[in-house]
Design an enzyme around this catalytic site. Structure first.
Site, mmCIF file in Angstrom:
data_model
loop_
_atom_site.group_PDB
_atom_site.id
_atom_site.type_symbol
_atom_site.label_atom_id
_atom_site.label_comp_id
_atom_site.label_asym_id
_atom_site.label_seq_id
_atom_site.Cartn_x
_atom_site.Cartn_y
_atom_site.Cartn_z
ATOM 1 N N LYS A 11 -6.616 75.462 -89.737
ATOM 2 C CA LYS A 11 -5.467 76.361 -89.670
ATOM 3 C C LYS A 11 -4.203 75.777 -90.322
ATOM 4 O O LYS A 11 -4.145 74.577 -90.629
ATOM 5 C CB LYS A 11 -5.198 76.704 -88.195
ATOM 6 C CG LYS A 11 -6.256 77.611 -87.558
ATOM 7 C CD LYS A 11 -5.873 77.910 -86.102
ATOM 8 C CE LYS A 11 -6.704 78.994 -85.480
ATOM 9 N NZ LYS A 11 -6.272 79.273 -84.076
ATOM 10 N N TYR A 51 -8.049 88.730 -87.106
ATOM 11 C CA TYR A 51 -7.809 88.607 -85.667
ATOM 12 C C TYR A 51 -7.647 89.980 -84.982
ATOM 13 O O TYR A 51 -7.029 90.060 -83.914
ATOM 14 C CB TYR A 51 -6.581 87.743 -85.405
ATOM 15 C CG TYR A 51 -6.876 86.243 -85.339
ATOM 16 C CD1 TYR A 51 -7.814 85.735 -84.436
ATOM 17 C CD2 TYR A 51 -6.207 85.335 -86.143
ATOM 18 C CE1 TYR A 51 -8.084 84.378 -84.347
ATOM 19 C CE2 TYR A 51 -6.472 83.962 -86.065
ATOM 20 C CZ TYR A 51 -7.403 83.501 -85.159
ATOM 21 O OH TYR A 51 -7.666 82.147 -85.067
ATOM 22 N N ASN A 114 -3.116 75.459 -83.079
ATOM 23 C CA ASN A 114 -4.148 74.596 -82.502
ATOM 24 C C ASN A 114 -5.212 74.141 -83.510
ATOM 25 O O ASN A 114 -6.336 73.849 -83.147
ATOM 26 C CB ASN A 114 -4.763 75.255 -81.267
ATOM 27 C CG ASN A 114 -5.386 76.603 -81.581
ATOM 28 O OD1 ASN A 114 -5.397 77.026 -82.726
ATOM 29 N ND2 ASN A 114 -5.908 77.267 -80.572
ATOM 30 N N HIS A 117 -10.048 77.174 -85.988
ATOM 31 C CA HIS A 117 -10.734 78.355 -85.446
ATOM 32 C C HIS A 117 -12.225 78.101 -85.530
ATOM 33 O O HIS A 117 -12.698 77.495 -86.498
ATOM 34 C CB HIS A 117 -10.416 79.606 -86.268
ATOM 35 C CG HIS A 117 -11.376 80.735 -85.989
ATOM 36 N ND1 HIS A 117 -11.225 81.581 -84.911
ATOM 37 C CD2 HIS A 117 -12.538 81.102 -86.599
ATOM 38 C CE1 HIS A 117 -12.247 82.424 -84.886
ATOM 39 N NE2 HIS A 117 -13.060 82.156 -85.898
ATOM 40 N N GLU A 128 -17.488 87.094 -89.445
ATOM 41 C CA GLU A 128 -16.408 86.269 -89.995
ATOM 42 C C GLU A 128 -16.841 85.604 -91.304
ATOM 43 O O GLU A 128 -16.054 85.527 -92.246
ATOM 44 C CB GLU A 128 -15.979 85.229 -88.950
ATOM 45 C CG GLU A 128 -15.294 85.890 -87.763
ATOM 46 C CD GLU A 128 -15.026 84.963 -86.579
ATOM 47 O OE1 GLU A 128 -14.484 85.448 -85.579
ATOM 48 O OE2 GLU A 128 -15.369 83.763 -86.662
HETATM 49 O O1 CDP Z 1 -9.377 80.082 -80.937
HETATM 50 P P1 CDP Z 1 -10.025 80.355 -79.600
HETATM 51 O O2 CDP Z 1 -11.318 81.130 -79.731
HETATM 52 O O3 CDP Z 1 -10.182 79.103 -78.787
HETATM 53 O O4 CDP Z 1 -9.001 81.259 -78.758
HETATM 54 P P2 CDP Z 1 -8.799 82.865 -78.701
HETATM 55 O O5 CDP Z 1 -8.588 83.219 -77.281
HETATM 56 O O6 CDP Z 1 -9.867 83.564 -79.463
HETATM 57 O O7 CDP Z 1 -7.401 83.078 -79.433
HETATM 58 C C1 CDP Z 1 -7.322 83.072 -80.850
HETATM 59 C C2 CDP Z 1 -6.109 82.270 -81.244
HETATM 60 O O8 CDP Z 1 -4.933 82.948 -80.805
HETATM 61 C C3 CDP Z 1 -5.999 80.882 -80.615
HETATM 62 O O9 CDP Z 1 -6.790 79.904 -81.252
HETATM 63 C C4 CDP Z 1 -4.521 80.603 -80.755
HETATM 64 O O10 CDP Z 1 -4.186 80.210 -82.098
HETATM 65 C C5 CDP Z 1 -3.926 81.992 -80.484
HETATM 66 N N1 CDP Z 1 -3.516 82.174 -79.078
HETATM 67 C C6 CDP Z 1 -2.161 82.106 -78.751
HETATM 68 O O11 CDP Z 1 -1.319 81.892 -79.634
HETATM 69 N N2 CDP Z 1 -1.757 82.266 -77.435
HETATM 70 C C7 CDP Z 1 -2.673 82.503 -76.472
HETATM 71 N N3 CDP Z 1 -2.246 82.670 -75.208
HETATM 72 C C8 CDP Z 1 -4.027 82.585 -76.781
HETATM 73 C C9 CDP Z 1 -4.429 82.417 -78.100
HETATM 74 MG MG MG Z 2 -11.659 83.053 -80.393
#
Ligand code: CDP
Ligand code: MG
Length: 140
Positions: A11, A51, A114, A117, A128
Site C-alpha cells: 500500500k 474497495y 497498514n 492488502h 481481485e
Molecule cells: O485489510 P483487511 O482485510 O485486514 O481489513 P478490512 O476490514 O477488509 O478493511 C480494509 C482496509 O480498510 C484496511 O486494511 C484498512 O486500510 C482500512 N480500514 C480503516 O481505515 N479503518 C477501519 N476501521 C477498518 C479498515
Molecule cells: Mg479485507
C-alpha cells in the site's frame, strides 16, 4: 492443502517509505512465490471500485483517498494455502493487534495506513486478481 493464488497490495504508506523490497522478501521467506507484480498509481475512482465492499463504512472515503495518494505495488502470490498464509504473514488489520513479527506489526503506521492488502477468500482472490491482471501476466 492445495496450491492457491491470492492477491496482494503493497500500500501507499509502504511504497512511500521504500519498503517494497522488504515486504516482498517477507512473502518469499514465508514460501509465497510472487508470480505477477506491477507498480501502479490508482485514481480514487479505481480505489473505490476495488474497495466497493466497504462503500457503506465510515472510513471508505478516507481509505480511497489514501489508496490513491501514492503508488501501490499489486502482486499475485502463489503457494500452499496461500490465502491464509498471506493473511498470517500480514497480521491483524490494526498494527496494535498484529502478532509480533508480522508485516503489519513491523511496518504499519495505523489501522488505515497498514502497509498491505491481502485477499480474504478464494472468491475475492479470483475477483481481485482479475481486476488488476490478465491471465497472460500470471507467470507461475
Ligand atoms: O485489510 P483487511 O482485510 O485486514 O481489513 P478490512 O476490514 O477488509 O478493511 C480494509 C482496509 O480498510 C484496511 O486494511 C484498512 O486500510 C482500512 N480500514 C480503516 O481505515 N479503518 C477501519 N476501521 C477498518 C479498515
Ligand atoms: Mg479485507
Amino acid at each position: 492443502m492445495a496450491i492457491q493464488r491470492t492477491f496482494s497490495i503493497i500500500k501507499p504508506d509502504a511504497t512511500k517509505r521504500n519498503l517494497t523490497g522488504a515486504i516482498a522478501a517477507e512473502f518469499e521467506a514465508a514460501g509465497l512465490r510472487i508470480i505477477a507484480s506491477k507498480r501502479l498509481h490508482l485514481t480514487k475512482a479505481q480505489a473505490g471500485v476495488f474497495y466497493a465492499v466497504h462503500a457503506e463504512r465510515p472510513f471508505y472515503d478516507e481509505l480511497c483517498t489514501y489508496m490513491a495518494s501514492e503508488p501501490i505495488v499489486a502482486q499475485v502470490l502463489e503457494g500452499e494455502d496461500a490465502i491464509a498464509k498471506n493473511r498470517e504473514v500480514m497480521g491483524a488489520t490494526d498494527p496494535a493487534e498484529a502478532a509480533p513479527g508480522t508485516i503489519r506489526a513491523k511496518y504499519a503506521l495505523s489501522k488505515g495506513e497498514n502497509s498491505v492488502h491481502g485477499s480474504d477468500a478464494p472468491e475475492t482472490a479470483a475477483e481481485e486478481i482479475a481486476y488488476f491482471f490478465s491471465g497472460l501476466e500470471l507467470v507461475g
